[in-house]
Design an enzyme around this catalytic site. Sequence first.
Site, mmCIF file in Angstrom:
data_model
loop_
_atom_site.group_PDB
_atom_site.id
_atom_site.type_symbol
_atom_site.label_atom_id
_atom_site.label_comp_id
_atom_site.label_asym_id
_atom_site.label_seq_id
_atom_site.Cartn_x
_atom_site.Cartn_y
_atom_site.Cartn_z
ATOM 1 N N SER A 2 50.225 59.973 -8.587
ATOM 2 C CA SER A 2 50.439 58.630 -8.075
ATOM 3 C C SER A 2 49.597 57.782 -7.480
ATOM 4 C CB SER A 2 51.750 58.906 -6.961
ATOM 5 O OG SER A 2 51.737 57.830 -6.001
ATOM 6 N N HIS A 46 36.722 64.603 3.263
ATOM 7 C CA HIS A 46 36.170 63.792 4.109
ATOM 8 C C HIS A 46 36.452 62.323 3.728
ATOM 9 C CE1 HIS A 46 34.742 63.080 7.987
ATOM 10 N NE2 HIS A 46 34.254 61.979 7.458
ATOM 11 N N SER A 63 41.857 44.174 11.435
ATOM 12 C CA SER A 63 40.921 42.947 11.268
ATOM 13 C C SER A 63 41.739 41.740 10.972
ATOM 14 C CB SER A 63 39.919 43.285 10.133
ATOM 15 O OG SER A 63 39.457 44.361 10.468
ATOM 16 N N HIS A 83 30.302 68.977 7.193
ATOM 17 C CA HIS A 83 30.655 69.286 8.618
ATOM 18 C C HIS A 83 31.717 69.949 8.894
ATOM 19 C CE1 HIS A 83 32.038 64.991 9.101
ATOM 20 N NE2 HIS A 83 33.225 65.948 9.148
ATOM 21 N N HIS A 84 32.727 69.845 7.812
ATOM 22 C CA HIS A 84 33.919 70.688 8.046
ATOM 23 C C HIS A 84 33.743 72.130 7.659
ATOM 24 C CE1 HIS A 84 36.553 67.221 8.094
ATOM 25 N NE2 HIS A 84 35.629 66.776 7.336
ATOM 26 N N THR A 119 30.734 52.528 11.689
ATOM 27 C CA THR A 119 32.177 52.752 12.519
ATOM 28 C C THR A 119 32.056 51.903 14.106
ATOM 29 O OG1 THR A 119 32.227 54.863 11.732
ATOM 30 C CG2 THR A 119 33.962 53.878 13.206
ATOM 31 N N ARG A 172 43.750 77.096 17.031
ATOM 32 C CA ARG A 172 44.938 76.343 16.325
ATOM 33 C C ARG A 172 45.872 77.280 15.273
ATOM 34 N NH1 ARG A 172 41.611 72.381 12.119
ATOM 35 N NH2 ARG A 172 43.871 71.761 11.407
#
Lengths: 109, 197, 640
Positions: free
Chosen positions: C169, C253, C268, C302-303, C328, C450
């Site tokens: 999709s 990511h 924005s 980095h994960h 960012t 977790r």
Amino acid sequence: MSSTQTPEQQADQGHDNHPTPRQYVNIALVLAVLTALEVSTYFFEFGAIAIPLLVVLMVVKFLYVAGWFMHLKFDSPIYSRLMYTGLAFALVLYAVMAVVTLFDHAPMI
Amino acid sequence: MATDVATTTLGIDHRKLGMWTFLGSEFLFFGAFVSAYLLYLDTTAGGPGVEIFDIPFTSISSFVLLMSSLTMVLAHHAHTKGDLRRMRLWILATAGQGAVFLGGQVFEFNVFFREGLELSTSPFATSFYILTGFHGLHVFVGILLLGSLYVLSLTGKIKANQDVKTEMIGLYWHFVDIIWVVIFTVVYLIPEIAVLD
Amino acid sequence: MSSTTEQTGYAGRPRQRDGFVGWITTTDHKKIGVMYFITVLVFFALGGIESGFIRWQLAQAEQNVLTEEIYNQFFTMHGITMVFLVVMPLSAAFFNYLIPLMIGARDVAFPRLNAFSYWVYLFGGIFLYSSFALGGAPNGSWVGYAPLSTDAVSNMAFYAVGLNILGVSSLAAAVNFIVTILNMRAPGMTFMRMPVFVWMALVTNFLLLFALPIIAVALFMLNVDAVFGGQFFEPATGGDPILYQHLFWLFGHPEVYIMILPAMGIISEILPVNSRKPLFGYAAVVFAGAAIGFIGFGVWAHHMFTSAIGPVARSAFALSTMFIAVPTGIKIFNWVFTMWGGKLRFNTPMLFSIGFVSMFTIGGLSGVTHAIVPHNAQQHDTYYVVAHFHYVLFGGALFGLIAGIYFWFPKVTGKMMDEKLGKWHFWTWLAGFNLTFGPMHMSGLLGQPRRTAVLPGELGSTVELYNLLSSLGFVVLFGSALVFLYNLIDSTRNGEASGDDPWDARTLEWITPSPTPFENFHVVPTITHRDEFWHRKYAEDEAGRAIPVPAGAAEDPDAGAEHDEHIHMPDPSYWPLVQTLGFFPFGYGLVYGNFLLIGLGLAWLVIGMYGWIIEPVAEGDDDEPDDAEQVAPTATAGAH
């Protein structure tokens, strides 16, 4: 809305500079010869140059098919950009991934 | 739509742009399978490895697929000239060569299977079968598309001035072909030569 | 112009544009956008209920509200639902509704493909949820790490197949939107005149285009391993589970940016309108967005800092991860400077936008702490990570998307959402959100893991207090969501009429009446400025202040434009719906390894495709008509 088109667009649709069947056959002949050369590395001893040679032949064949049969040489450059962006992404990402997996056996922190 | 390409922003056909966009992403599909295969070249778990390949046989089927690109582009050329009869002839030739390639692949898989290379034998076996099988699926889809093109041009659904449809299917077909150019070298020839040395 | 609905009677294609048949056969991007939105609400409720059970279970230590198996299913499905069935499709709803309007087009490039994307999304979601009735939902977490996920005990075959269906999709939608944005802009709409939302949509869809194939391969490998005896990730024969992690995060990511960039685009648009100023540094925002998209592909490992990837890779990815904070940060400064010195209006969309900027900044800062490898090793798989990604995805993406709902609700319905309830919604939402996820930073740093069904008592009463606060926060959020839902339903019926341009907005979508007419634009506008609509309403005096242009005084830029005598809109079609039903047999076949079902599903899909190809298309033909049939130049809405 035809009144709003730019001159480049008008020029662009008029292009009919695609190759002739003769040229297509010639390209196919070149491809056939290159493939024969590739396969010959299996039957004859090429030594250290075998693998670099195979890579070069692969790239040349790739470019010929993409450039002539897929008309990238003659078409709007945006098609080439889309395709080679995808190719570049694939090459770089998977190459980095392969390099990182080589560090698998490095000592753990 | 009445795709008057003159009314689009870039002056090009939506469908062709969409096809190229999709093909750009296809590299990442095949790239992932190829990297998994290369990673697992030596991971044969005691089963057969790359020495199982029959290079002469694969060379022939690779050559057939390569030449099908020629007939495909000739079909497109005939269509641009409005010659539907010749276009159909070349389409048939292309689909035929695709079928030969696919038949070769089925045969090859059968031989390997009998020689002990099953899907679950080793990571090498899985990655080989899934990579080449995924490519084979693409060839199969291509043959379906060519068949539809053939039939629809007979029924008059595809008209002499709609060569963009042949061109789109051609793009897909050539793409499947260049992927095989890469697979033939990277998956078959180079590992085989590296093993022979 | 008025003839648009009459000229649709072709044998084999539905004629009806309203009622139930009108909805299920629609190819209109606005209706499809609304359908996405309503479906998202349903899945959001499901995902929310799952999270409610999670919070109930963890409200106190050593509780047994749920069995561990059900708990695992709920947190897995909560993650999958919120990521793939809520945030991504909600962005797609905005893309659908807004992209054509913002670039001055009458529909997307491939209207039937657009309907196809929606139905695949709906059926993919139903397929995933059907697993609850078929022996249990996936319980191996949303990342689906092998080799747990290749074991039948984790039910992850449903995950692998279900997400791949959803991927179809998204990939179809990505191609559709990219072609639409590149090739269907109104005359004069150059790239640097496009609204920032359209830019972010373009970047997002390129990310989808290049990231989805990677996850598709990873999930397919998982599928082969779990169902068909593949050995990709089987350590016993030499397979490498780390490969799965690489492939997953190579997608995973960029996926983070796929979820956040649309929300960034939305705010924005909202901040300038409600600050009565143009966006500060348009070009910087656009390029920062593109840079985020690009660099987003280079930080995936980095994960995996605690997986076996080696110190060199850890250092390299730590650097690239810190680097991505730069674009960012640029965006955050641009938003702040947009508000600086503006005449701010604190209506609900504005409040949610400001909420986005502040909450996302908190989430971004805790994200930078993950880039530090030793710190990361400490936080890995603790609630600190849970807090971080909820701050960016809930505090970020969802706040931005909700701001968009309030902002464009008048565009869709012609009515305003209730401001008073909206403000109630905002403040309770903000409070509930921080109460739920703020304490998780602390409980995570204190060591709460977790994905653990029972809160261990030995973590101590401080952690238990934090968990109780989180669970109370959920109650607040739940109440807040009910306020929102009531506001949404009630305003649809009884909302105050909004007029065409309730916010005194800047971009092209407000140039047409609200609710949007069927053909979007009576006359396709010619664009001469960024923020075209604003420039048609206001001129500048000598001091550079905006002064309204008296109605009728300005030269209408479209006055001379050729009136489209005969607007041709895409016809409805049954085939997208009929064809996508084939994903059910195909999907179940892949889950159960049943080749008969797979074959049936494939045949169904192929036959559906033929129906699609063969059905008659408008005006005598689909594309280049024969010269003899050539009709007068038509303004067209899209390929069929």
